[in-house]
Design a protein around this motif. Structure first.
Motif, PDB file in Angstrom:
ATOM      1  N   UNK A  35       0.840  -1.203   0.000  1.00 14.20           N
ATOM      2  CA  UNK A  35       0.000   0.000   0.000  1.00 14.20           C
ATOM      3  C   UNK A  35       0.868   1.244   0.000  1.00 14.20           C
ATOM      4  N   UNK A  36       1.904   1.268   0.836  1.00 16.64           N
ATOM      5  CA  UNK A  36       2.812   2.417   0.887  1.00 16.64           C
ATOM      6  C   UNK A  36       3.534   2.604  -0.450  1.00 16.64           C
ATOM      7  N   UNK A  37       3.924   1.487  -1.087  1.00 18.73           N
ATOM      8  CA  UNK A  37       4.619   1.570  -2.370  1.00 18.73           C
ATOM      9  C   UNK A  37       3.706   2.159  -3.440  1.00 18.73           C
ATOM     10  N   UNK A  38       2.448   1.755  -3.460  1.00 21.86           N
ATOM     11  CA  UNK A  38       1.497   2.285  -4.428  1.00 21.86           C
ATOM     12  C   UNK A  38       1.245   3.773  -4.194  1.00 21.86           C
ATOM     13  N   UNK A  39       1.102   4.160  -2.942  1.00 21.92           N
ATOM     14  CA  UNK A  39       0.878   5.567  -2.611  1.00 21.92           C
ATOM     15  C   UNK A  39       2.050   6.427  -3.093  1.00 21.92           C
ATOM     16  N   UNK A  40       3.261   5.931  -2.921  1.00 18.25           N
ATOM     17  CA  UNK A  40       4.435   6.696  -3.372  1.00 18.25           C
ATOM     18  C   UNK A  40       4.449   6.829  -4.901  1.00 18.25           C
ATOM     19  N   UNK A  41       4.095   5.761  -5.616  1.00 16.85           N
ATOM     20  CA  UNK A  41       4.067   5.832  -7.074  1.00 16.85           C
ATOM     21  C   UNK A  41       3.053   6.876  -7.551  1.00 16.85           C
ATOM     22  N   UNK A  42       1.882   6.872  -6.930  1.00 11.11           N
ATOM     23  CA  UNK A  42       0.849   7.838  -7.319  1.00 11.11           C
ATOM     24  C   UNK A  42       1.256   9.264  -6.963  1.00 11.11           C
ATOM     25  N   UNK A  43       1.888   9.424  -5.801  1.00  8.33           N
ATOM     26  CA  UNK A  43       2.341  10.753  -5.377  1.00  8.33           C
ATOM     27  C   UNK A  43       3.388  11.309  -6.337  1.00  8.33           C
ATOM     28  N   UNK A  44       4.330  10.461  -6.758  1.00  4.36           N
ATOM     29  CA  UNK A  44       5.368  10.891  -7.703  1.00  4.36           C
ATOM     30  C   UNK A  44       4.755  11.239  -9.056  1.00  4.36           C
ATOM     31  N   UNK A  45       3.752  10.474  -9.484  1.00  4.01           N
ATOM     32  CA  UNK A  45       3.099  10.730 -10.768  1.00  4.01           C
ATOM     33  C   UNK A  45       2.363  12.074 -10.736  1.00  4.01           C
ATOM     34  N   UNK A  46       1.702  12.347  -9.634  1.00  2.94           N
ATOM     35  CA  UNK A  46       1.009  13.637  -9.486  1.00  2.94           C
ATOM     36  C   UNK A  46       2.011  14.790  -9.430  1.00  2.94           C
ATOM     37  N   UNK A  47       3.175  14.552  -8.830  1.00  2.00           N
ATOM     38  CA  UNK A  47       4.203  15.594  -8.750  1.00  2.00           C
ATOM     39  C   UNK A  47       4.735  15.963 -10.133  1.00  2.00           C
ATOM     40  N   UNK A  48       4.567  15.036 -11.108  1.00  2.00           N
ATOM     41  CA  UNK A  48       4.995  15.317 -12.481  1.00  2.00           C
ATOM     42  C   UNK A  48       3.950  16.124 -13.246  1.00  2.00           C
ATOM     43  N   UNK A  49       2.889  16.562 -12.549  1.00  2.00           N
ATOM     44  CA  UNK A  49       1.863  17.386 -13.178  1.00  2.00           C
ATOM     45  C   UNK A  49       0.720  16.610 -13.788  1.00  2.00           C
ATOM     46  N   UNK A  50       0.613  15.333 -13.448  1.00  2.00           N
ATOM     47  CA  UNK A  50      -0.452  14.502 -13.983  1.00  2.00           C
ATOM     48  C   UNK A  50      -1.564  14.312 -12.955  1.00  2.00           C
ATOM     49  N   UNK A  51      -2.733  13.931 -13.474  1.00  2.00           N
ATOM     50  CA  UNK A  51      -3.916  13.778 -12.629  1.00  2.00           C
ATOM     51  C   UNK A  51      -4.194  12.295 -12.374  1.00  2.00           C
ATOM     52  N   UNK A  52      -4.614  11.991 -11.161  1.00  2.00           N
ATOM     53  CA  UNK A  52      -4.986  10.629 -10.794  1.00  2.00           C
ATOM     54  C   UNK A  52      -6.427  10.631 -10.297  1.00  2.00           C
ATOM     55  N   UNK A  53      -7.260   9.829 -10.940  1.00  2.00           N
ATOM     56  CA  UNK A  53      -8.649   9.668 -10.514  1.00  2.00           C
ATOM     57  C   UNK A  53      -8.820   8.218 -10.079  1.00  2.00           C
ATOM     58  N   UNK A  54      -9.267   8.000  -8.849  1.00  2.00           N
ATOM     59  CA  UNK A  54      -9.464   6.652  -8.318  1.00  2.00           C
ATOM     60  C   UNK A  54     -10.950   6.343  -8.271  1.00  2.00           C
ATOM     61  N   UNK A  55     -11.324   5.130  -8.712  1.00  2.00           N
ATOM     62  CA  UNK A  55     -12.735   4.728  -8.772  1.00  2.00           C
ATOM     63  C   UNK A  55     -12.872   3.290  -8.283  1.00  2.00           C
TER      64      UNK A  55
END
Length: 582
Positions: A104-124
């Motif tokens: 779970x922590x690893x996934x959260x870090x991947x999503x956080x880094x992706x958002x830091x690159x200026x991209x959007x994450x929508x979870x459903x």
């Protein structure tokens, strides 16, 4: 020389195929998706595993489109998408996610880094629990299906005491344990849950609950007090979750494309027939493969002239048992000592495997079987670096096996320790009498009847068993003291069955480092002095086998020595609203 020729021919074929596909990719590039869909389900591995020896696998079900096959492939995909200016973000669908705290922590870090690159994450999701919701809280927007649910209720552990119940059917449990905190036999011997058992469970509940509150507070911009009140008001329907601010909106799966990419004003003014055709074409979000197929200059996986460094992986999962373990489709997983020893030896013999990671997820089991695995790990560790990694449970006999490694790495909320031993058996004389069964023991030898279930232990048998338990416990302390560079007295203060989280085990000196699986792998290769940027992970040995719960109980019906912690096994699987015996 032969390899160079083979690699050159293989790369030539890859180049020809790449160039032939270029016109089609150029045509498709105009319709390259701006949002890419990923599906998180089950328990994806850290990396795609290559097994040794190579096995031909026929049949089996393939993954559904967009399903994340490993955290490694997910990270690579997000890295590519982050570099594409046309890509606005991703849709992350959660369905039956069953991961531990470390993943779970690893996934959260991947999503956080992706958002830091200026991209959007929508979870459903249609429905999600506390762990899945923590992953969703790392997104920019959290959506639930209109008929969905958010099972946010916190964590609970239900300890069981079977002593009185067994007595009512004519069964008595006779166990000898070393360590006041070695509570495993209490499941069978006590009529009520002990204070020590309660305190152990409460310590882990406190840590997991605090982690949950912190994740929601950070992701939903709420104070810890507000989050606790929201947890106490759960579970939630989709409508209530939106009203409480835990979810941003309700959205059906069919409406997801329009929500992620609303039509532009000029598109709304188009002819109805044209709009319907476009709507039909955009009715579903595309997976990563579709995005790659529409990328003109897609990344090419060339065959390297030099082979990647190989890192060996041996998985010790489930209750440790002597022999090969027993098969079966259902029941708790078991790790057979014979199979594990062979796997460790195979990793040691493989000259291409420069280091070895021993992944452990075990509450322990047979003391003898655990020691056999320890000895095998120690032998390999003399030839190449061995790192033991834990992200869920490494207790009792599982911890004994880890001691053979050069270093022990753990996730912060993993379960470590339970250094202790117990032995015993079940006496069924009362049950046999009720059934009209008469058994008479005729023996030659003071302890010849020690394994019989027809009676309890004689004073002499119990004295002999206590001596054996004490001897095994002292040997266990000796193994830990030698591996951790401490005295037996210092280890004894941390032992007697005490259970620690990864963070507390680090403070107690029972592990070397806190970190993730990838960090542990790269550290193992660093110790072997080989490049760590790209490496090949080779798995040795087969998967864990399963035994029915009845088989496991029957295996404890005779007198053996156990280094087992069932409580730890249950604690590793905390989910909202579930209860675990221990």
């Amino acid at each position: 020389m032969v390899r160079i020729v083979f690699v050159a021919l293989a790369n030539l074929l890859i180049l020809v195929r790449y160039l032939l596909g270029l016109p089609f990719r150029l045509l498709a590039s105009r319709h390259r998706p701006t949002h890419v869909r990923f599906r998180l389900a089950g328990d994806p591995p850290y990396r795609e595993r290559r097994r040794a020896p190579l096995r031909l696998r026929l049949g089996g079900s393939s993954l559904e489109p967009a399903t994340v096959s490993s955290l490694e492939s997910f990270q690579e995909a997000l890295g590519l998408l982050a570099k594409d200016p046309r890509v606005k973000g991703i849709l992350l669908e959660l369905e039956g996610l069953e991961i531990g705290s470390a993943k779970k922590d690893a996934l959260v870090k991947l999503l956080t880094d992706f958002r830091a690159a200026g991209k959007r994450v929508v979870a459903w999701a249609v429905s999600t629990d506390s762990v899945g919701y923590q992953v969703m809280c790392a997104a920019d927007e959290v959506l639930l299906a209109p008929a969905g649910r958010l099972e946010l209720v916190g964590y609970a552990a239900e300890a069981t005491a079977l002593g009185e119940g067994l007595a009512r059917v004519g069964i008595q449990a006779h166990f000898v344990r070393r360590g006041a905190y070695k509570t495993a036999p209490e499941l069978f011997t006590h009529s009520h849950v002990s204070d020590i058992q309660r305190q152990t469970l409460e310590a882990f509940l406190d840590e997991r609950y605090a982690e949950l509150v912190e994740a929601i507070s950070r992701g939903r911009k709420r104070s810890p007090e507000e989050v606790r009140a929201l947890i106490d008001a759960g579970p939630y329907s989709a409508q209530r979750a939106v009203s409480a601010g835990l979810v941003d909106a309700m959205c059906s799966e069919a409406d997801l494309p329009a929500r992620l990419e609303p039509p532009r004003p000029e598109e709304k003014a188009k002819a109805p027939a044209e709009s319907e055709a476009e709507a039909e074409a955009e009715e579903s979000l595309e997976p990563m493969d579709t995005w790659l197929a529409a990328l003109p200059w897609a990344p090419v996986k060339w065959r390297p002239v030099r082979r990647k460094p190989r890192l060996g992986l041996v998985v010790l999962s489930g209750m440790i048992v002597p022999g090969k373990g027993s098969g079966g489709p259902v029941g708790p997983t078991t790790a057979g000592a014979d199979a594990l020893v062979k796997a460790v030896r195979a990793a040691g013999r493989d000259k291409r495997a420069k280091a070895l990671v021993l992944y452990i997820n075990s509450p322990g089991g047979s003391a003898l079987a655990s020691e056999l695995i320890l000895e095998a790990v120690q032998r390999v560790a003399r030839k190449k670096p061995v790192i033991a990694y834990v992200d869920q449970v490494c207790a009792s006999g599982g911890y004994m096996a880890a001691l053979g490694a050069k270093e022990i790495w753990t996730a912060p909320h993993a379960i470590i320790g339970s250094i202790g031993v117990f032995a015993g058996k079940f006496e069924a004389s009362g049950l046999l009498e009720r059934l009209g069964v008469r058994r008479t023991i005729i023996a030659r030898g003071e302890n010849a009847g020690i394994f019989s279930v027809s009676r309890g232990f004689t004073p002499h048998e119990r004295e002999s068993l206590e001596a054996e338990v004490e001897e095994t416990y002292q040997a266990f302390l000796g193994h830990v003291a030698k591996a951790r560079g401490r005295t037996k007295e210092e280890i004894h203060e941390r032992a007697e069955g005490r259970v620690y989280s990864g963070t507390r085990a680090m403070t107690a000196g029972l592990v070397d480092r806190l970190g993730g699986f990838e960090d542990a792998c790269r550290h193992a290769l660093n110790l072997a002095k080989v490049p760590t940027e790209k490496f090949e992970l080779m798995t040795y040995g087969g998967g864990a086998r399963r035994r029915s719960l009845l088989q496991l109980l029957l295996s404890m019906s005779s007198t053996h020595l156990y280094a087992l912690c069932p409580t730890c096994w249950g604690l590793a699987g905390f989910k909202a609203g579930e209860h675990f015996d221990g």
